[in-house]
Design an enzyme around this catalytic site. Structure first.
Site, mmCIF file in Angstrom:
data_model
loop_
_atom_site.group_PDB
_atom_site.id
_atom_site.type_symbol
_atom_site.label_atom_id
_atom_site.label_comp_id
_atom_site.label_asym_id
_atom_site.label_seq_id
_atom_site.Cartn_x
_atom_site.Cartn_y
_atom_site.Cartn_z
ATOM 1 N N GLY A 1 -13.422 -1.800 -7.031
ATOM 2 C CA GLY A 1 -14.714 -1.243 -6.596
ATOM 3 C C GLY A 1 -14.630 -0.357 -5.373
ATOM 4 O O GLY A 1 -15.659 -0.048 -4.771
ATOM 5 N N ARG B 1 0.846 -1.190 0.000
ATOM 6 C CA ARG B 1 0.000 0.000 0.000
ATOM 7 C C ARG B 1 0.887 1.247 0.000
ATOM 8 O O ARG B 1 1.956 1.261 0.629
ATOM 9 C CB ARG B 1 -0.852 -0.029 1.259
ATOM 10 N N THR C 1 -9.502 0.653 -9.616
ATOM 11 C CA THR C 1 -8.717 -0.485 -9.111
ATOM 12 C C THR C 1 -8.857 -1.698 -10.041
ATOM 13 O O THR C 1 -9.654 -1.688 -10.963
ATOM 14 C CB THR C 1 -9.171 -0.834 -7.663
ATOM 15 N N SER D 1 -10.058 -0.710 0.930
ATOM 16 C CA SER D 1 -11.082 -1.763 1.002
ATOM 17 C C SER D 1 -10.654 -2.980 0.193
ATOM 18 O O SER D 1 -11.428 -3.924 0.039
ATOM 19 C CB SER D 1 -12.403 -1.250 0.433
ATOM 20 N N ASP E 1 -7.763 8.358 -0.077
ATOM 21 C CA ASP E 1 -8.397 7.273 0.685
ATOM 22 C C ASP E 1 -8.281 7.531 2.186
ATOM 23 O O ASP E 1 -8.853 6.796 2.996
ATOM 24 C CB ASP E 1 -7.771 5.912 0.349
ATOM 25 N N THR F 1 -4.015 -0.811 -7.509
ATOM 26 C CA THR F 1 -4.730 0.382 -7.955
ATOM 27 C C THR F 1 -3.833 1.611 -8.022
ATOM 28 O O THR F 1 -2.774 1.640 -7.391
ATOM 29 C CB THR F 1 -5.887 0.672 -6.959
ATOM 30 N N VAL F 2 -4.268 2.604 -8.801
ATOM 31 C CA VAL F 2 -3.725 3.962 -8.641
ATOM 32 C C VAL F 2 -4.818 4.864 -8.062
ATOM 33 O O VAL F 2 -4.726 6.064 -8.090
ATOM 34 C CB VAL F 2 -3.185 4.544 -9.973
ATOM 35 N N ASN F 3 -5.898 4.239 -7.592
ATOM 36 C CA ASN F 3 -7.070 4.868 -6.969
ATOM 37 C C ASN F 3 -8.085 5.290 -8.023
ATOM 38 O O ASN F 3 -8.779 4.445 -8.547
ATOM 39 C CB ASN F 3 -6.691 6.016 -6.050
#
Ligand code: GLY
Length: 596
Positions: A489, A123, A405, A468, A447, A423-425
């Site tokens: 998601g 992360r 994501t 998440s 986030d 992800t890159v968000n």
């Protein structure tokens, strides 16, 4: 699924109006005029398979090219971890809108020999100069001058860039659990990358939505817009030779070049030039770590998933623990009672998430309590199937996560499994491409609960923003792997994985049906998603809504529900049974299942 080649429409002047209301767009309306006719000469199709069977291994990912890369590695003798690392670098090349090497994620690994399950936490972290109130600084961030900072202003500001984790994490996975070298992996990925990225409808939408932000950066325009300065459209090909070169540099020099060397310097120079706070020291100090997964059981099946700083695994286990107190099979799939129960449980999961969940290196999270059967029973006892409890969400802070994501799952002939969500968000992350590298930066710091200084998840230097992401394994009561699965998601991720699991265990569906059948998504109350929480129920493709009687019955019991075609999540799963190895992909995105 077949997507037709559109190329650029002959003889038409395209007026593209990018609306501020439609998602990741700038506040100003942008008009783009297509001036020239460009006939399409080549017919290209993008073919995906939702289900594949084989005798040796299986891969399911968000793009055909990435799944093919993973299979190639398995065929070359690589194990599931080799294949997953290759699929990851490929997905971070091809699914350009959803992820990238300057993003982060959580990789769950099952070692068939030892039976051990581990998570690689890659992360992103907050840079050292992060302050809890930095997103409230209207002098810097209020780009439309309304005296407030909103979600999009924060997302597309260079301040939202977290220290990337994927390169360190993938290297750690390969060095610890793989058998191939980074050079061998990258050679296979780069050979595929040479063909360029086929622009699907999803890629087209993402670029169009972010058009206003792409305009801020020369390198972003060069990569993401065509020669006319227009967004690419479905059927076009995007070439990214800079990223291929970047991949080869990582193959040769390892992650050091990304965190300490030339690539690090290029990222820092561009981000600081644009007003961001990321430093060389932040990159040098980044560490991916191997941590223990969250574990629980559901009707005797073992559930293994992501721990904090993701909230996903904990809330899947919490939700399943609550559901264990009800007879879902008797209720029936998509019955009024099941929808009602899912919404009531959603209220508890999302309220607990907002109150208790954050990076456990910075705050205490009552993980044992959240995943305990007794706590779940106490919640189940409060649920009245005839009457909604709409007080559960009182005081819930706004939830601001993006729903982008990607996810991939791999299984090899020995039963080793990988489940990796990354992800890159937002779509196209921060929309900032670093010149000369092909790298797109993340905007993961949104986030954090960036607008609420009292939140447990308020930004702090070095902290990882709450996620998440829920890469998950399910094992049978006899201890045999049942499936590896996960989905994109944002904040809806764990609600989707939870439904995929109950569809298999309670409703007896095969994995393909469990993933592709219509589902529902819970949306917590918050400034961005609306003042009230609600449950969206997906109708069938040929219907505009689900049966009005179901909606009326749920409303009569006090719930807030709507039925619409917006989809949330796109699950990728693999599993093994007596017939061999299987991959399953979700029809909702560009995903592809492959096996051999
Ligand atoms: N950015 C989505 C997540 O971390 O869950």
């Amino acid at each position: 699924m077949k997507l037709k080649h559109k190329g650029l429409t002959i003889g038409l002047i395209l007026i593209l109006i990018v609306s501020v209301l439609s998602g990741c767009t700038s506040k100003t309306k942008v008009e783009v005029q297509q001036q020239e006719e460009v006939p399409s000469t080549e017919k290209v199709v993008y073919n995906t398979a939702l289900h594949a069977n084989g005798e040796n291994g299986a891969v399911s990912s968000g793009r055909v090219e990435a799944t093919e890369v993973g299979l190639e590695v398995l065929k070359a003798g690589g194990n599931a971890i080799d294949a997953a690392v290759a699929t990851s670098f490929a997905i971070q090349f091809f699914e350009i809108e959803s992820t990238g090497i300057a993003g982060g994620g959580f990789m769950l690994i099952h070692d068939a020999k030892s039976g051990e399950d581990v998570v690689i936490d890659m992360r992103e972290t907050a840079p050292a100069a992060t302050t809890p109130d930095m997103f409230l600084n209207t002098d810097v961030l209020d780009t439309n001058g309304d005296g407030e900072v909103d979600y999009y202003e924060a997302n597309y500001h260079p301040l939202a860039i977290g220290v990337p984790g994927n390169v360190a994490g993938l290297e750690l996975a390969l060095n610890t659990y793989g058998t191939m070298s980074m050079q061998e992996i990258m050679d296979i990925v780069c050979a595929k990358a040479e063909q360029g990225i086929y622009v699907t409808n999803k890629v087209e939408s993402a670029i169009a939505e972010c058009y206003g932000y792409i305009q801020n950066y020369e390198a972003s325009k060069e990569l993401l817009l065509n020669d006319l300065g227009l967004p690419y459209v479905e059927g076009d090909i995007i070439y990214n030779p800079d990223l291929i070169e970047t991949y080869q540099k990582i193959a040769k020099h390892g992650s050091e070049i990304f965190y300490k060397g030339e690539l690090a310097q290029k990222m820092v120079d561009e981000i600081q030039k644009q007003g961001g706070i990321l430093t060389m020291e932040d990159l040098v100090n980044y560490e991916a770590t191997i941590i223990e997964p969250s574990t629980g059981t559901y009707r005797g099946y073992k559930i293994v998933s992501s721990p904090p700083p993701s909230s996903g695994g904990t809330h899947i286990i919490q939700g399943l623990n609550i559901l264990e107190n009800f007879d879902l099979k008797a209720m029936g799939h998509r019955s009024v009672d099941e929808f009602f129960l899912l919404q009531e449980i959603g209220k508890y999961l999302y309220t607990d998430r907002a109150k208790y969940m954050a990076d456990t290196l910075f705050v205490d999270v009552p993980l044992k309590g959240l995943t305990s059967k007794a706590y779940a029973k106490s919640i189940a006892d409060k649920i009245d199937l005839n009457k909604a409890d709409n007080e559960v969400t009182a005081g819930m802070p706004a939830d601001y996560e993006a729903v982008d994501t990607t996810h991939l799952s791999v299984i090899d002939k020995d039963g080793n499994m990988v489940s990796y969500t990354n992800t890159v968000n937002n779509y196209l992350g921060n929309a900032m491409v670093i010149p000369g590298t092909g790298i797109i930066m993340n905007n993961e710091l949104t986030d954090f609960d960036f607008s609420n200084l009292d939140s447990i998840n308020a930004p702090k230097p070095g902290m990882r923003p709450l996620s998440s992401m829920s890469p998950t394994f399910v094992f049978t009561p006899e201890g045999e792997p049942l499936m590896s699965l996960g989905t994109p998601g944002g904040y809806t991720i764990f609600f989707t994985v939870l439904q995929n699991i109950i569809n298999v265990i309670d409703h007896g569906m095969d994995v393909n049906t469990a993933i592709n059948i219509e589902r529902c998504s819970y949306h917590p109350a918050g400034a961005y998603y609306g003042e009230e929480f609600y449950l969206y129920i997906e109708p069938k493709d040929d219907e505009t809504s689900i049966d009005e009687k179901i909606l009326e019955e749920l409303r009569a019991r006090g719930q807030i529900v709507a039925s619409k075609h917006d989809y949330y999540g796109s699950t990728n799963a693999v599993y093994r049974d007596t017939k061999g190895f299987h991959a399953v992909a979700d029809r909702r995105r560009d995903s592809h299942a492959g096996a051999y």
